[in-house]
Design a protein around this motif. Structure first.
Motif, PDB file in Angstrom:
ATOM      1  N   PHE A  25      41.094  24.643 120.482  1.00 20.05           N
ATOM      2  CA  PHE A  25      40.961  23.716 120.893  1.00 20.05           C
ATOM      3  C   PHE A  25      41.443  22.910 122.159  1.00 20.05           C
ATOM      4  O   PHE A  25      40.838  21.427 121.837  1.00 20.05           O
ATOM      5  N   ALA A  41      54.980  19.475 115.273  1.00 21.27           N
ATOM      6  CA  ALA A  41      54.163  19.815 116.511  1.00 21.27           C
ATOM      7  C   ALA A  41      53.249  18.925 116.577  1.00 21.27           C
ATOM      8  O   ALA A  41      52.055  18.799 114.708  1.00 21.27           O
ATOM      9  N   LYS A  43      49.424  18.703 117.693  1.00 24.15           N
ATOM     10  CA  LYS A  43      47.811  19.555 118.873  1.00 24.15           C
ATOM     11  C   LYS A  43      46.847  18.757 118.836  1.00 24.15           C
ATOM     12  O   LYS A  43      46.417  17.738 117.809  1.00 24.15           O
ATOM     13  N   VAL A  55      31.898  21.436 116.057  1.00 21.28           N
ATOM     14  CA  VAL A  55      33.303  22.477 115.505  1.00 21.28           C
ATOM     15  C   VAL A  55      33.711  20.662 114.401  1.00 21.28           C
ATOM     16  O   VAL A  55      34.204  21.330 113.473  1.00 21.28           O
ATOM     17  N   VAL A  59      36.693  20.694 111.044  1.00 18.57           N
ATOM     18  CA  VAL A  59      38.017  19.923 111.461  1.00 18.57           C
ATOM     19  C   VAL A  59      38.387  19.375 109.831  1.00 18.57           C
ATOM     20  O   VAL A  59      38.795  19.898 109.653  1.00 18.57           O
ATOM     21  N   GLU A  62      38.540  21.339 107.631  1.00 17.52           N
ATOM     22  CA  GLU A  62      39.841  21.890 107.538  1.00 17.52           C
ATOM     23  C   GLU A  62      40.894  20.951 107.406  1.00 17.52           C
ATOM     24  O   GLU A  62      41.760  20.872 106.459  1.00 17.52           O
ATOM     25  N   GLN A  66      43.383  21.201 103.733  1.00 20.75           N
ATOM     26  CA  GLN A  66      45.269  21.749 104.421  1.00 20.75           C
ATOM     27  C   GLN A  66      45.933  20.730 103.590  1.00 20.75           C
ATOM     28  O   GLN A  66      47.359  20.446 103.225  1.00 20.75           O
ATOM     29  N   LEU A  75      52.374  26.938 106.816  1.00 25.78           N
ATOM     30  CA  LEU A  75      52.216  25.460 107.701  1.00 25.78           C
ATOM     31  C   LEU A  75      51.351  24.544 107.286  1.00 25.78           C
ATOM     32  O   LEU A  75      50.902  24.062 106.918  1.00 25.78           O
ATOM     33  N   LEU A  91      51.555  18.435 112.922  1.00 23.68           N
ATOM     34  CA  LEU A  91      52.003  19.753 111.740  1.00 23.68           C
ATOM     35  C   LEU A  91      53.212  19.735 111.738  1.00 23.68           C
ATOM     36  O   LEU A  91      54.424  18.962 112.250  1.00 23.68           O
ATOM     37  N   GLU A  92      53.856  20.697 110.645  1.00 20.62           N
ATOM     38  CA  GLU A  92      55.245  21.859 110.804  1.00 20.62           C
ATOM     39  C   GLU A  92      55.497  22.225 111.865  1.00 20.62           C
ATOM     40  O   GLU A  92      54.457  22.683 112.086  1.00 20.62           O
ATOM     41  N   ALA A  94      57.392  25.591 113.138  1.00 21.46           N
ATOM     42  CA  ALA A  94      58.009  26.520 113.158  1.00 21.46           C
ATOM     43  C   ALA A  94      58.988  27.353 113.888  1.00 21.46           C
ATOM     44  O   ALA A  94      58.952  27.099 114.985  1.00 21.46           O
ATOM     45  N   LEU A 144      53.364  32.086 112.256  1.00 24.29           N
ATOM     46  CA  LEU A 144      54.667  31.708 113.229  1.00 24.29           C
ATOM     47  C   LEU A 144      55.385  31.892 111.934  1.00 24.29           C
ATOM     48  O   LEU A 144      55.367  32.572 111.252  1.00 24.29           O
ATOM     49  N   SER A 154      49.323  29.910 108.995  1.00 19.85           N
ATOM     50  CA  SER A 154      48.935  28.498 110.724  1.00 19.85           C
ATOM     51  C   SER A 154      47.475  28.722 110.784  1.00 19.85           C
ATOM     52  O   SER A 154      46.818  29.599 110.636  1.00 19.85           O
ATOM     53  N   ASP A 155      46.743  28.000 111.472  1.00 22.89           N
ATOM     54  CA  ASP A 155      45.825  27.436 112.304  1.00 22.89           C
ATOM     55  C   ASP A 155      44.633  27.987 110.860  1.00 22.89           C
ATOM     56  O   ASP A 155      44.043  29.031 110.916  1.00 22.89           O
TER      57      ASP A 155
HETATM   58  C1  LIG Z   1      48.444  24.067 109.761  1.00 24.80           C
HETATM   59  O1  LIG Z   1      48.251  24.952 110.930  1.00 24.80           O
HETATM   60  C2  LIG Z   1      47.027  23.823 111.730  1.00 24.80           C
HETATM   61  C3  LIG Z   1      46.222  23.773 110.916  1.00 24.80           C
HETATM   62  C4  LIG Z   1      44.259  23.830 112.067  1.00 24.80           C
HETATM   63  C5  LIG Z   1      44.947  23.885 113.347  1.00 24.80           C
HETATM   64  C6  LIG Z   1      43.752  23.896 113.985  1.00 24.80           C
HETATM   65  O2  LIG Z   1      43.671  22.930 114.648  1.00 24.80           O
HETATM   66  N1  LIG Z   1      42.277  23.205 113.221  1.00 24.80           N
HETATM   67  C7  LIG Z   1      41.714  23.223 113.580  1.00 24.80           C
HETATM   68  C8  LIG Z   1      41.222  22.807 115.101  1.00 24.80           C
HETATM   69  C9  LIG Z   1      39.509  22.885 115.189  1.00 24.80           C
HETATM   70  C10 LIG Z   1      38.413  23.366 114.616  1.00 24.80           C
HETATM   71  C11 LIG Z   1      38.903  23.766 113.913  1.00 24.80           C
HETATM   72  C12 LIG Z   1      39.747  23.572 113.257  1.00 24.80           C
HETATM   73  C13 LIG Z   1      45.624  24.273 113.566  1.00 24.80           C
HETATM   74  C14 LIG Z   1      47.298  24.830 113.054  1.00 24.80           C
HETATM   75  N2  LIG Z   1      48.159  25.051 113.366  1.00 24.80           N
HETATM   76  C15 LIG Z   1      48.151  24.939 114.533  1.00 24.80           C
HETATM   77  O3  LIG Z   1      47.902  25.129 115.813  1.00 24.80           O
HETATM   78  C16 LIG Z   1      49.190  26.231 115.406  1.00 24.80           C
HETATM   79  C17 LIG Z   1      50.294  25.265 116.793  1.00 24.80           C
HETATM   80  S1  LIG Z   1      51.065  26.493 116.974  1.00 24.80           S
HETATM   81  C18 LIG Z   1      52.957  25.678 116.630  1.00 24.80           C
HETATM   82  N3  LIG Z   1      52.987  24.893 115.305  1.00 24.80           N
HETATM   83  C19 LIG Z   1      53.742  24.707 114.949  1.00 24.80           C
HETATM   84  N4  LIG Z   1      54.911  25.268 115.469  1.00 24.80           N
HETATM   85  C20 LIG Z   1      55.235  25.939 115.898  1.00 24.80           C
HETATM   86  N5  LIG Z   1      56.361  26.515 117.116  1.00 24.80           N
HETATM   87  C21 LIG Z   1      53.750  26.274 116.933  1.00 24.80           C
HETATM   88 BR1  LIG Z   1      53.830  27.681 118.709  1.00 24.80          BR
END
Ligand SMILES: COc1ccc(C(=O)Nc2ccccc2)cc1NC(=O)CCSc1ncnc(N)c1Br
Length: 276
Positions: A25, A41, A43, A55, A59, A62, A66, A75, A91-92, A94, A144, A154-155
């Motif tokens: 997204f 990080a 996002k 969505v 979110v 979520e 979280q 994460l 975000l934390e 990684a 991660l 994560s995610d």
């Molecule tokens: C607790 O981590 C998340 C919690 C939630 C969501 C998320 O998008 N939710 C969501 C988005 C849309 C619709 C519904 C839910 C995403 C993440 N995590 C991520 O997107 C990971 C990003 S990449 C990265 N992050 C840290 N260190 C690195 N080295 C990297 Br590479």
């Protein structure tokens, strides 16, 4: 509630660094909080895409799921804020990035490294399940690695409070879906145990067990049949654990405690470099 520290974040608080990756997204950037120098990080999710794909509610759910999760193998989501066009998740960071890139580069992981990762995954899932959260999207792309090589789950784009019956259509790979989700039945926390079995297989073999290049329906059929074959180099203990997780009926699948005590895990446990 009053106990929550007041933290209204805004974009100006951060120095934006290099892009870390592109999620489904939005984009993720390395960022530094100016006052403290803390690295995170960041996002970005684009609102019109979220509204469009209905969505938005997900979110919100979520973020509320979280914000009260605290575990070394999960994460952290420190907070969020938005401007007129985007939602930002703080975000934390990684330190060793995306696990699937390491997996693709190394083709497959050793039994010792796989057992260490699966043990940490089981700890993270046990914590989530205790909070009645099912992840539902366990796969290498959502894992991660922290600076010490520890797992950071994560995610949680698809996490829900158990039990649940998925309403929105599934996107992405089917390889990790358990039979009950492929058949659109009611499902509970045991879906994460099935996916843990698929993950163990993929770590050791380098590809998921039911992958079928001829397409989705072939993969569906192989999942529903639990059409499982092991290459000869897989140890007997690893085969035993994977077979006890990839059980068609959810109740027959091992519990997370049984995974953490399985001979394949215990066999490697004393050789892991345990920090501290
Ligand atoms: C607790 O981590 C998340 C919690 C939630 C969501 C998320 O998008 N939710 C969501 C988005 C849309 C619709 C519904 C839910 C995403 C993440 N995590 C991520 O997107 C990971 C990003 S990449 C990265 N992050 C840290 N260190 C690195 N080295 C990297 Br590479």
């Amino acid at each position: 509630n009053s106990s929550k520290p007041l933290r209204n974040f805004h974009l100006g608080m951060f120095e934006i660094g290099k892009p870390l990756g592109k999620g489904k997204f939005g984009r993720v950037y390395l960022a530094k909080e100016k006052k403290t120098g803390y690295v995170v990080a960041l996002k970005t999710l684009h609102k019109e895409e979220l509204v469009h794909s209905k969505v938005e509610r997900q979110v919100r759910r979520e973020i509320e799921i979280q914000s009260n999760l605290r575990h070394k193998n999960i994460l952290r989501l420190f907070g969020h804020f938005h401007d007129e066009k985007r939602i930002f998740l703080i975000l934390e960071f990684a330190g060793r990035g995306e696990l699937y890139k390491h997996l693709r580069r190394q083709q497959r992981f050793s039994e010792e490294l796989s057992a260490k990762y699966i043990f940490q995954m089981a700890q993270a899932l046990a914590y989530l399940h205790k909070k009645h959260v099912i992840h539902r999207d366990i796969k290498p792309e959502n894992i991660l690695l922290g600076i010490d090589g520890e797992i950071k789950l994560s995610d949680f784009g698809w996490s829900v409070h158990a039990p649940s019956n998925r309403r929105t259509t599934l996107c992405g790979t089917l390889d990790y879906l358990p039979p009950e989700m492929v058949e659109g039945k009611e499902h509970g926390a045991k879906v994460d145990l099935w996916s843990l079995g698929v993950l163990t297989y993929e770590f050791l073999v380098g590809a998921p067990p039911f992958e079928d290049i001829s397409g989705h329906s072939a993969t569906y059929r192989r999942i529903a049949k639990v059409d499982l074959k092991f290459p000869s180099f897989i140890s007997a203990e690893a085969k035993d654990l994977i077979s006890r997780l990839l059980q068609h009926s959810p109740e027959k699948r091992l519990s997370l405690d049984q995974v953490m005590r399985h001979p394949w895990i215990l066999k490697h446990k004393n050789n892991w470099d345990r920090p501290g």
